[in-house]
Write a protein that holds these residues in place. Structure first.
Motif, PDB file in Angstrom:
ATOM      1  N   LEU A  80     114.036  76.883  41.738  1.00  0.00           N
ATOM      2  CA  LEU A  80     114.249  77.514  43.042  1.00  0.00           C
ATOM      3  C   LEU A  80     115.649  78.110  43.173  1.00  0.00           C
ATOM      4  O   LEU A  80     115.819  79.165  43.788  1.00  0.00           O
ATOM      5  CB  LEU A  80     113.973  76.510  44.158  1.00  0.00           C
ATOM      6  CG  LEU A  80     112.520  76.061  44.279  1.00  0.00           C
ATOM      7  CD1 LEU A  80     112.389  74.990  45.357  1.00  0.00           C
ATOM      8  CD2 LEU A  80     111.607  77.234  44.554  1.00  0.00           C
ATOM      9  N   GLY A  84     116.016  81.946  43.716  1.00  0.00           N
ATOM     10  CA  GLY A  84     116.714  82.289  44.956  1.00  0.00           C
ATOM     11  C   GLY A  84     117.957  83.124  44.700  1.00  0.00           C
ATOM     12  O   GLY A  84     118.276  84.031  45.474  1.00  0.00           O
ATOM     13  N   SER A  85     118.657  82.840  43.626  1.00  0.00           N
ATOM     14  CA  SER A  85     119.854  83.614  43.282  1.00  0.00           C
ATOM     15  C   SER A  85     119.497  85.049  42.908  1.00  0.00           C
ATOM     16  O   SER A  85     120.206  85.985  43.283  1.00  0.00           O
ATOM     17  CB  SER A  85     120.593  82.955  42.114  1.00  0.00           C
ATOM     18  OG  SER A  85     121.006  81.673  42.465  1.00  0.00           O
ATOM     19  N   ALA A  87     116.859  86.652  44.003  1.00  0.00           N
ATOM     20  CA  ALA A  87     116.477  87.288  45.269  1.00  0.00           C
ATOM     21  C   ALA A  87     117.713  87.635  46.098  1.00  0.00           C
ATOM     22  O   ALA A  87     117.792  88.721  46.683  1.00  0.00           O
ATOM     23  CB  ALA A  87     115.538  86.374  46.052  1.00  0.00           C
ATOM     24  N   ALA A  88     118.687  86.735  46.138  1.00  0.00           N
ATOM     25  CA  ALA A  88     119.923  87.007  46.877  1.00  0.00           C
ATOM     26  C   ALA A  88     120.660  88.200  46.276  1.00  0.00           C
ATOM     27  O   ALA A  88     121.220  89.030  47.003  1.00  0.00           O
ATOM     28  CB  ALA A  88     120.819  85.765  46.875  1.00  0.00           C
ATOM     29  N   GLY A 108     124.961  80.841  42.397  1.00  0.00           N
ATOM     30  CA  GLY A 108     123.682  80.232  42.760  1.00  0.00           C
ATOM     31  C   GLY A 108     122.924  79.708  41.559  1.00  0.00           C
ATOM     32  O   GLY A 108     122.349  78.619  41.598  1.00  0.00           O
TER      33      GLY A 108
END
Length: 153
Positions: A80, A84-85, A87-88, A108
């Motif tokens: 995750l 998530g990194s 996506a960020a 991240g």
């Protein structure tokens, strides 16, 4: 035959299914021949190689010499954090610029691991920013925003 290593079996199955999918999808393009390769030739051959590798790995899981191993439950935190990194990075790139978005990605992703060290992360970030700037922005001329959007306006 008895399954001794379910980890290898499932990994081989995943490789084989993915390789077969790539091979089938590559048939939409002209494959051509070895002498005159079409745009579908390279993905078709990669798909076949990946399928073959998957079959070999899957068959190896039945060998008597294979270690007996089961499938462990997934570890969600690293998965995750890395996803998530990414996506960020994708969200922040147009708004905050390349260096800040890359900082979010590197920090991240590093937080997803067990051995987090600020000096190592910042050194990795500095090298990655410098090299990727030279390669992607200067060398390839990709139109990536270097400065945040609110500074450029």
């Amino acid at each position: 035959m008895r399954l001794r290593n379910s980890r290898d079996f499932f990994a081989g199955s995943l490789f084989a299914v993915f390789g077969l999918s790539v091979f089938v999808y590559s048939q939409r393009y002209d494959v051509g021949t070895v002498d005159e390769m079409g745009p579908g030739y390279f993905p078709a051959m990669l798909g076949l190689l990946l399928t073959g590798l998957g079959v070999l790995i899957g068959l190896r899981s039945f060998a008597l010499s294979a270690p007996v191993q089961g499938v462990r439950p997934p570890v969600w935190r690293p998965l995750l954090m890395v996803l998530g990194s990414v996506a960020a990075f994708a969200i922040a790139l147009p708004v905050l610029g390349y260096p800040v978005a890359l900082l979010l990605l590197v920090v991240g992703s590093a937080l997803g691991g067990d051995e987090f060290s600020w000096p190592e992360v910042l050194l990795s970030y500095a090298v990655l920013v410098a090299v990727s700037y030279l390669v992607f922005i200067r060398g390839l001329g990709l139109p990536l925003p270097v400065l945040p959007e609110f500074i450029v306006r």
